[in-house]
Scaffold this motif. Structure first.
Motif, PDB file in Angstrom:
ATOM      1  N   ALA A   1       0.839  -1.210   0.000  1.00 44.94           N
ATOM      2  CA  ALA A   1       0.000   0.000   0.000  1.00 44.94           C
ATOM      3  C   ALA A   1       0.870   1.255   0.000  1.00 44.94           C
ATOM      4  N   ILE A   2       1.942   1.241   0.805  1.00 46.73           N
ATOM      5  CA  ILE A   2       2.861   2.385   0.835  1.00 46.73           C
ATOM      6  C   ILE A   2       3.558   2.545  -0.511  1.00 46.73           C
ATOM      7  N   GLY A   3       3.989   1.415  -1.095  1.00 46.24           N
ATOM      8  CA  GLY A   3       4.663   1.469  -2.393  1.00 46.24           C
ATOM      9  C   GLY A   3       3.761   2.006  -3.492  1.00 46.24           C
ATOM     10  N   GLU A   4       2.523   1.488  -3.554  1.00 43.38           N
ATOM     11  CA  GLU A   4       1.574   1.959  -4.575  1.00 43.38           C
ATOM     12  C   GLU A   4       1.214   3.415  -4.342  1.00 43.38           C
ATOM     13  N   GLY A   5       1.046   3.775  -3.059  1.00 36.87           N
ATOM     14  CA  GLY A   5       0.704   5.166  -2.731  1.00 36.87           C
ATOM     15  C   GLY A   5       1.804   6.120  -3.133  1.00 36.87           C
ATOM     16  N   SER A   6       3.052   5.727  -2.903  1.00 37.59           N
ATOM     17  CA  SER A   6       4.175   6.605  -3.262  1.00 37.59           C
ATOM     18  C   SER A   6       4.281   6.761  -4.765  1.00 37.59           C
ATOM     19  N   LYS A   7       4.027   5.676  -5.516  1.00 37.13           N
ATOM     20  CA  LYS A   7       4.074   5.773  -6.976  1.00 37.13           C
ATOM     21  C   LYS A   7       2.993   6.711  -7.497  1.00 37.13           C
ATOM     22  N   GLU A   8       1.769   6.568  -6.963  1.00 38.90           N
ATOM     23  CA  GLU A   8       0.673   7.434  -7.386  1.00 38.90           C
ATOM     24  C   GLU A   8       0.937   8.890  -7.005  1.00 38.90           C
ATOM     25  N   SER A   9       1.509   9.078  -5.809  1.00 37.24           N
ATOM     26  CA  SER A   9       1.817  10.436  -5.358  1.00 37.24           C
ATOM     27  C   SER A   9       2.879  11.082  -6.235  1.00 37.24           C
ATOM     28  N   ILE A  10       3.913  10.303  -6.587  1.00 40.31           N
ATOM     29  CA  ILE A  10       4.975  10.814  -7.464  1.00 40.31           C
ATOM     30  C   ILE A  10       4.407  11.190  -8.825  1.00 40.31           C
ATOM     31  N   ARG A  11       3.576  10.299  -9.385  1.00 37.20           N
ATOM     32  CA  ARG A  11       2.972  10.573 -10.700  1.00 37.20           C
ATOM     33  C   ARG A  11       2.088  11.812 -10.650  1.00 37.20           C
ATOM     34  N   ALA A  12       1.286  11.932  -9.589  1.00 38.06           N
ATOM     35  CA  ALA A  12       0.389  13.085  -9.468  1.00 38.06           C
ATOM     36  C   ALA A  12       1.172  14.381  -9.293  1.00 38.06           C
ATOM     37  N   THR A  13       2.241  14.320  -8.477  1.00 37.35           N
ATOM     38  CA  THR A  13       3.042  15.516  -8.234  1.00 37.35           C
ATOM     39  C   THR A  13       3.749  15.984  -9.492  1.00 37.35           C
ATOM     40  N   ILE A  14       4.365  15.034 -10.192  1.00 39.24           N
ATOM     41  CA  ILE A  14       5.082  15.405 -11.413  1.00 39.24           C
ATOM     42  C   ILE A  14       4.109  15.883 -12.486  1.00 39.24           C
ATOM     43  N   SER A  15       2.950  15.213 -12.575  1.00 38.97           N
ATOM     44  CA  SER A  15       1.935  15.637 -13.544  1.00 38.97           C
ATOM     45  C   SER A  15       1.411  17.026 -13.230  1.00 38.97           C
ATOM     46  N   SER A  16       1.328  17.365 -11.922  1.00 42.37           N
ATOM     47  CA  SER A  16       0.839  18.690 -11.534  1.00 42.37           C
ATOM     48  C   SER A  16       1.800  19.786 -11.973  1.00 42.37           C
ATOM     49  N   MET A  17       3.063  19.425 -12.229  1.00 46.32           N
ATOM     50  CA  MET A  17       4.036  20.396 -12.722  1.00 46.32           C
ATOM     51  C   MET A  17       3.976  20.519 -14.235  1.00 46.32           C
ATOM     52  N   GLY A  18       3.063  19.755 -14.862  1.00 45.32           N
ATOM     53  CA  GLY A  18       2.919  19.773 -16.310  1.00 45.32           C
ATOM     54  C   GLY A  18       3.244  18.420 -16.888  1.00 45.32           C
ATOM     55  N   SER A  19       2.224  17.594 -17.141  1.00 49.13           N
ATOM     56  CA  SER A  19       2.461  16.225 -17.596  1.00 49.13           C
ATOM     57  C   SER A  19       3.093  16.170 -18.984  1.00 49.13           C
ATOM     58  N   ASN A  20       2.916  17.245 -19.781  1.00 48.74           N
ATOM     59  CA  ASN A  20       3.497  17.275 -21.122  1.00 48.74           C
ATOM     60  C   ASN A  20       4.835  18.008 -21.145  1.00 48.74           C
ATOM     61  N   MET A  21       5.322  18.433 -19.992  1.00 53.22           N
ATOM     62  CA  MET A  21       6.488  19.313 -19.935  1.00 53.22           C
ATOM     63  C   MET A  21       7.771  18.614 -20.366  1.00 53.22           C
ATOM     64  N   ILE A  22       8.579  19.353 -21.101  1.00 53.30           N
ATOM     65  CA  ILE A  22       9.887  18.887 -21.549  1.00 53.30           C
ATOM     66  C   ILE A  22      10.920  19.912 -21.096  1.00 53.30           C
ATOM     67  N   THR A  23      12.007  19.450 -20.508  1.00 49.93           N
ATOM     68  CA  THR A  23      13.057  20.359 -20.051  1.00 49.93           C
ATOM     69  C   THR A  23      14.334  20.103 -20.847  1.00 49.93           C
ATOM     70  N   ILE A  24      14.986  21.188 -21.244  1.00 49.41           N
ATOM     71  CA  ILE A  24      16.254  21.118 -21.964  1.00 49.41           C
ATOM     72  C   ILE A  24      17.284  21.836 -21.108  1.00 49.41           C
ATOM     73  N   ARG A  25      18.306  21.097 -20.658  1.00 50.24           N
ATOM     74  CA  ARG A  25      19.329  21.670 -19.786  1.00 50.24           C
ATOM     75  C   ARG A  25      20.704  21.554 -20.432  1.00 50.24           C
ATOM     76  N   PRO A  26      21.600  22.481 -20.106  1.00 53.99           N
ATOM     77  CA  PRO A  26      22.968  22.374 -20.626  1.00 53.99           C
ATOM     78  C   PRO A  26      23.708  21.235 -19.949  1.00 53.99           C
ATOM     79  N   GLY A  27      24.656  20.637 -20.656  1.00 54.35           N
ATOM     80  CA  GLY A  27      25.429  19.541 -20.081  1.00 54.35           C
ATOM     81  C   GLY A  27      24.761  18.206 -20.344  1.00 54.35           C
ATOM     82  N   THR A  28      25.494  17.121 -20.114  1.00 58.44           N
ATOM     83  CA  THR A  28      24.977  15.788 -20.408  1.00 58.44           C
ATOM     84  C   THR A  28      24.505  15.034 -19.179  1.00 58.44           C
ATOM     85  N   ASP A  29      24.756  15.568 -17.987  1.00 58.88           N
ATOM     86  CA  ASP A  29      24.291  14.890 -16.774  1.00 58.88           C
ATOM     87  C   ASP A  29      23.061  15.598 -16.257  1.00 58.88           C
ATOM     88  N   ASP A  30      22.240  14.864 -15.482  1.00 56.34           N
ATOM     89  CA  ASP A  30      20.998  15.406 -14.938  1.00 56.34           C
ATOM     90  C   ASP A  30      21.318  16.182 -13.666  1.00 56.34           C
TER      91      ASP A  30
END
Length: 405
Positions: A40-69
């Protein structure tokens, strides 16, 4: 013997030894409850992560300088300077799978209003930013492209900044503030979004035209990153490929390594979900040890039961009971203990999940498959660990059993 009679005999044997049976079940109860709670904790954390990232823009694409994240920078621009306004213009002109795009430059500093000040980060963007980040305005308005072109000293404030530099509840729109001693006019307040799953305050931001931040605060001509929004979530992977191709051509990197990184939110969701799944598997594996201990407890108690009831077994076999009947009798008893422990474990697991979500404020999500798997494991545990003692009972010689003291 009929199955109903075997069930009655097994149930009676369990009832006659309530405390011993309950102690035997403890391993199963704790194991099942732990597995359900961990899943339940594992599924909840996955759903929470997906919802949080989607709330920042589910279609969002970021382009950053450099090759590492490098993650979201909060400094003054960093050392990598491979993204320029020309890159932004090329992507804007050539990309067909992007609906919005903005340059991004950012800097940390103090937001000052009279005697009140607050450390925050100013992000320089264009008017597309609100659509990309899926952020609404609580009051005021977004700056215009004309204000971007003229590098106007106007800003939008996040709610955390407002609460700290306007503590008396004063309306910020129309007021003047300073960021690192540079005066800005507040033209809007962003709608409150709160903290995301990673503990980052999404309201601790100041938004200004990117030209203003470049010229008046950072004195740079490169970009910290470029943010865009794909036409749809399904088009995001192809949009990443398209942007990568445009930048490789722009940077003349056809035969060398990229000096930029393009990421979609779906990739981020997948990365964090995979990490969460690995942790969930690890937690479930640890919790499953209790099930193994519970199974060993069942085998142990069934051996004791066979020893205690050796005379009874001999008597049953002497009056015509078959070995298969004795085998089924003890096997059913083991399965009943295991499944009853499983039921109690499910109840305890559901209760623990509710407690975790309500009092510890951890995101949880009860998956039906975890309950089904728990019952299946309990049945298999009862059969697996009850089989050998039951087989030993069925193999007893009736005469030897009747003589047993």
């Amino acid at each position: 013997m009929r199955l109903l009679n075997l069930l009655k005999i097994a149930f009676k044997a369990i009832v006659l030894n309530k405390l011993r049976t309950l102690l035997t079940m403890l391993g199963i109860i704790i194991g099942v409850a732990s597995v359900i709670a961990m899943l339940a904790i594992g599924e909840g954390s996955k759903e929470s992560i997906r919802a949080t990232i989607s709330s920042m823009g589910s279609n969002m694409i970021t382009i950053r300088p450099g090759t590492d994240d490098r993650g979201p920078a909060r400094g003054s621009g960093g050392d990598v300077q491979t993204l320029t306004l020309e890159d932004y213009e090329e992507i804007k002109e050539q990309a067909s799978l992007l609906s919005y795009i903005t340059p991004v430059v950012n800097s940390g500093g103090q937001v000052i209003n009279s005697s009140n000040n607050w450390p925050s980060t100013i992000y320089g963007v264009n008017p597309d930013y609100l659509n990309i980040k899926v952020v609404d305005l609580q009051s005021g308005s977004m700056f215009t492209n004309a204000e971007v072109k003229s590098a106007s000293k106007v800003v939008l404030l996040g709610q955390t900044v407002v609460d700290n530099v306007f503590p008396d509840g004063e309306e910020p729109v129309g007021k003047m503030i300073r960021f690192n001693n540079i005066p800005f006019k507040v033209i809007g307040v962003l709608e409150k979004k709160g903290e995301n799953t990673f503990g980052q305050d999404q309201d601790d931001v100041v938004i200004a035209p990117y030209t203003t931040v470049q010229k008046r605060i950072l004195a740079i001509d490169h970009l910290n990153q470029i943010m865009a929004s794909a036409v749809s979530e399904d088009d995001a992977p192809n949009a990443v490929i398209e942007v990568t191709s445009i930048l490789r051509a722009q940077h003349k990197l056809l035969d060398s390594d990229d000096d930029f990184t393009v990421r979609s939110m779906e990739e981020l969701i997948s990365t964090f979900s995979s990490t969460s799944e690995m942790l969930t598997i690890l937690l479930v594996a640890v919790a499953s040890i209790s099930l193994l201990i519970g199974g060993i407890g069942i085998m142990n108690i069934m051996y004791v039961s066979v020893k205690e009831r050796t005379k009874e077994i001999g008597l049953r076999m002497a009056v015509g009971g078959k070995g298969a009947d004795i085998l089924m009798q003890f096997l059913i008893e083991a399965i009943l203990i295991s499944i009853t422990g499983g039921v109690l474990g499910v109840v305890l697991g559901l209760g623990a999940t509710v407690f975790i979500e309500k009092f510890l404020s951890w995101p949880t999500s009860i998956a039906m498959y975890s309950i089904v798997i728990s019952f299946a494991v309990c049945a298999v545990t009862g059969i697996f660990f009850g089989w050998y003692p039951a087989k030993k009972a069925a193999a007893l010689d009736p005469i030897t059993a009747l003589r047993y003291e």
